[in-house]
Design an enzyme around this catalytic site. Sequence first.
Site, PDB file in Angstrom:
ATOM      1  N   ARG A 219      -9.484   0.118  14.444  1.00 21.84           N
ATOM      2  CA  ARG A 219      -9.660  -1.273  14.909  1.00 21.84           C
ATOM      3  C   ARG A 219      -8.909  -1.435  16.226  1.00 21.84           C
ATOM      4  O   ARG A 219      -7.698  -1.171  16.284  1.00 21.84           O
ATOM      5  CB  ARG A 219      -9.138  -2.263  13.862  1.00 21.84           C
ATOM      6  CG  ARG A 219      -9.066  -3.688  14.380  1.00 21.84           C
ATOM      7  CD  ARG A 219      -8.851  -4.716  13.298  1.00 21.84           C
ATOM      8  NE  ARG A 219     -10.067  -4.916  12.527  1.00 21.84           N
ATOM      9  CZ  ARG A 219     -10.326  -6.001  11.782  1.00 21.84           C
ATOM     10  NH1 ARG A 219      -9.446  -6.978  11.702  1.00 21.84           N
ATOM     11  NH2 ARG A 219     -11.454  -6.101  11.119  1.00 21.84           N
TER      12      ARG A 219
ATOM     13  N   HIS B 188     -18.697  -4.961  15.259  1.00 22.10           N
ATOM     14  CA  HIS B 188     -18.012  -4.885  13.963  1.00 22.10           C
ATOM     15  C   HIS B 188     -19.036  -4.375  12.937  1.00 22.10           C
ATOM     16  O   HIS B 188     -19.478  -5.122  12.046  1.00 22.10           O
ATOM     17  CB  HIS B 188     -17.482  -6.275  13.594  1.00 22.10           C
ATOM     18  CG  HIS B 188     -16.492  -6.294  12.466  1.00 22.10           C
ATOM     19  ND1 HIS B 188     -15.987  -5.140  11.886  1.00 22.10           N
ATOM     20  CD2 HIS B 188     -15.908  -7.334  11.806  1.00 22.10           C
ATOM     21  CE1 HIS B 188     -15.149  -5.478  10.921  1.00 22.10           C
ATOM     22  NE2 HIS B 188     -15.075  -6.794  10.853  1.00 22.10           N
TER      23      HIS B 188
ATOM     24  N   GLN C 280     -18.743  -4.666   8.963  1.00 24.63           N
ATOM     25  CA  GLN C 280     -18.994  -5.993   8.407  1.00 24.63           C
ATOM     26  C   GLN C 280     -20.489  -6.191   8.174  1.00 24.63           C
ATOM     27  O   GLN C 280     -20.902  -6.763   7.161  1.00 24.63           O
ATOM     28  CB  GLN C 280     -18.458  -7.064   9.366  1.00 24.63           C
ATOM     29  CG  GLN C 280     -18.647  -8.475   8.863  1.00 24.63           C
ATOM     30  CD  GLN C 280     -17.834  -8.772   7.612  1.00 24.63           C
ATOM     31  OE1 GLN C 280     -16.630  -8.557   7.601  1.00 24.63           O
ATOM     32  NE2 GLN C 280     -18.480  -9.262   6.554  1.00 24.63           N
TER      33      GLN C 280
ATOM     34  N   ASP D 297     -19.027 -17.413  12.927  1.00 26.32           N
ATOM     35  CA  ASP D 297     -17.716 -16.756  13.004  1.00 26.32           C
ATOM     36  C   ASP D 297     -16.821 -17.658  13.851  1.00 26.32           C
ATOM     37  O   ASP D 297     -17.299 -18.629  14.449  1.00 26.32           O
ATOM     38  CB  ASP D 297     -17.900 -15.359  13.643  1.00 26.32           C
ATOM     39  CG  ASP D 297     -16.631 -14.521  13.690  1.00 26.32           C
ATOM     40  OD1 ASP D 297     -15.669 -14.843  12.954  1.00 26.32           O
ATOM     41  OD2 ASP D 297     -16.581 -13.552  14.463  1.00 26.32           O
TER      42      ASP D 297
ATOM     43  N   CYS E  61     -17.941 -13.780   8.094  1.00 27.69           N
ATOM     44  CA  CYS E  61     -17.196 -12.531   7.889  1.00 27.69           C
ATOM     45  C   CYS E  61     -15.753 -12.780   7.447  1.00 27.69           C
ATOM     46  O   CYS E  61     -15.135 -11.887   6.872  1.00 27.69           O
ATOM     47  CB  CYS E  61     -17.243 -11.691   9.160  1.00 27.69           C
ATOM     48  SG  CYS E  61     -16.398 -12.431  10.576  1.00 27.69           S
TER      49      CYS E  61
ATOM     50  N   ARG F 171     -17.821  -5.481   1.361  1.00 29.78           N
ATOM     51  CA  ARG F 171     -17.173  -4.563   2.308  1.00 29.78           C
ATOM     52  C   ARG F 171     -16.773  -3.280   1.587  1.00 29.78           C
ATOM     53  O   ARG F 171     -16.935  -2.175   2.087  1.00 29.78           O
ATOM     54  CB  ARG F 171     -15.904  -5.208   2.917  1.00 29.78           C
ATOM     55  CG  ARG F 171     -16.137  -6.391   3.834  1.00 29.78           C
ATOM     56  CD  ARG F 171     -16.780  -6.002   5.150  1.00 29.78           C
ATOM     57  NE  ARG F 171     -16.033  -5.012   5.893  1.00 29.78           N
ATOM     58  CZ  ARG F 171     -15.065  -5.272   6.772  1.00 29.78           C
ATOM     59  NH1 ARG F 171     -14.732  -6.508   7.040  1.00 29.78           N
ATOM     60  NH2 ARG F 171     -14.449  -4.292   7.433  1.00 29.78           N
TER      61      ARG F 171
HETATM   62  N1  NVA Z   1     -14.885 -12.132  15.838  1.00 30.24           N
HETATM   63  C1  NVA Z   1     -13.707 -11.972  15.016  1.00 30.24           C
HETATM   64  C2  NVA Z   1     -14.007 -11.218  13.779  1.00 30.24           C
HETATM   65  C3  NVA Z   1     -12.843 -11.053  12.845  1.00 30.24           C
HETATM   66  C4  NVA Z   1     -13.174 -10.275  11.615  1.00 30.24           C
HETATM   67  C5  NVA Z   1     -12.622 -11.274  15.831  1.00 30.24           C
HETATM   68  O1  NVA Z   1     -12.929 -10.317  16.554  1.00 30.24           O
HETATM   69  O2  NVA Z   1     -11.472 -11.699  15.780  1.00 30.24           O
HETATM   70  N1   CP Z   2     -13.918  -9.645   8.227  1.00 30.47           N
HETATM   71  C1   CP Z   2     -12.879  -8.872   8.578  1.00 30.47           C
HETATM   72  O1   CP Z   2     -13.035  -7.833   9.267  1.00 30.47           O
HETATM   73  O2   CP Z   2     -11.685  -9.303   8.121  1.00 30.47           O
HETATM   74  P1   CP Z   2     -10.242  -8.753   8.505  1.00 30.47           P
HETATM   75  O3   CP Z   2      -9.990  -9.151   9.940  1.00 30.47           O
HETATM   76  O4   CP Z   2      -9.326  -9.438   7.545  1.00 30.47           O
HETATM   77  O5   CP Z   2     -10.227  -7.263   8.370  1.00 30.47           O
END
Ligand code: NVA
Ligand code: CP
Length: 304
Positions: free
Chosen positions: A104, A131, A134, A223, A263, A291
């Site tokens: 990540r 992502h 997800q 989101d 998500c 997930r």
């Molecule tokens: N769009 C959000 C998704 C989090 C799971 C982010 O990147 O923070």
């Molecule tokens: N949806 C998701 O990726 O959640 P987290 O940021 O908690 O991993």
Amino acid sequence: MSTRHFRTLLDLEADELMTVLDRAAELKRLRGTSEHPEPLRGKTIVVLLEKASTRTRLSFEVGITELGAFATTLIAKDTQMGRGEPLGDTARMLTRYAHGVVYRTFGHDRIEALAADAGIPVINGLSELYHPCQLLADMQTIREHTNGRLEGVRVTWVGDGNNMANSWILAAERTGLQLTIACPEGYDPHAPALEAAAKAGHSVRVLRDPVEACIGADVVTTDVFASMGQEEEATKRAQAFAGFMIDGEKMAKADPGAIFLHCLPAHRGEEVAGAVIDGPQSRVWDQAENRLHAQKALLEFLVG
Ligand code: NVA
Ligand code: CP
């Protein structure tokens, strides 16, 4: 054979994606039974995080354990990466110890860079652009609602053209789900993703009116308006996204049997009304659970 990665959904052929989703459903059914397989026994998977995570971390740690492997999570800032050790050297070192890495990070180029130097599968656990893990869970959740169908299912995304929106576009590219996106001008999704979908014959509609976008939808999803790393833009974004909250009015435009997905984490009263995310059409907890199953199927496919 060269190492397979999961940087975006396009790293799986359409038939491979369906195989993974079918297997995810099977692993969900087998969970906790004596028939549940442990195809990763004796292996180690590293979860490497440069951003906060609850679901990604937990679902991978639990899933890796259930597949018989060892999971270890590294918070990048607490490692030598945080003191400037190059990503390429980290990739080479991970390759000597582990059998796969979930990563990540910020820029998507860092996913590509880790994969370029890693001799083990790199799984994108979220980048600024995509992502994909997800989306595996999201597609599994839709299939539970549609008796396995994805092609032609009308999905409406309302909100930022962010990593999740881009991933939905690639899901449309791979499966033929019928995607409509409503976002304010200046917050459009990634143009190359839209081009890829169009080239595959699955053009995505991009509208400015979030109410119009919801008409007839089978799935309505959104989101946060400010993603991780965009905290300083939160006020500006709150203004730009005025009118984009998924509320009862927008859900009423959708098909009466429509479901709501998010998500998570969610901000009630910002991108979604509490009555929607906590209401009868919401499937967000199934989505979060999926997930686990979807990523287990992915790991078995890539590493098993
Ligand atoms: N769009 C959000 C998704 C989090 C799971 C982010 O990147 O923070
Ligand atoms: N949806 C998701 O990726 O959640 P987290 O940021 O908690 O991993």
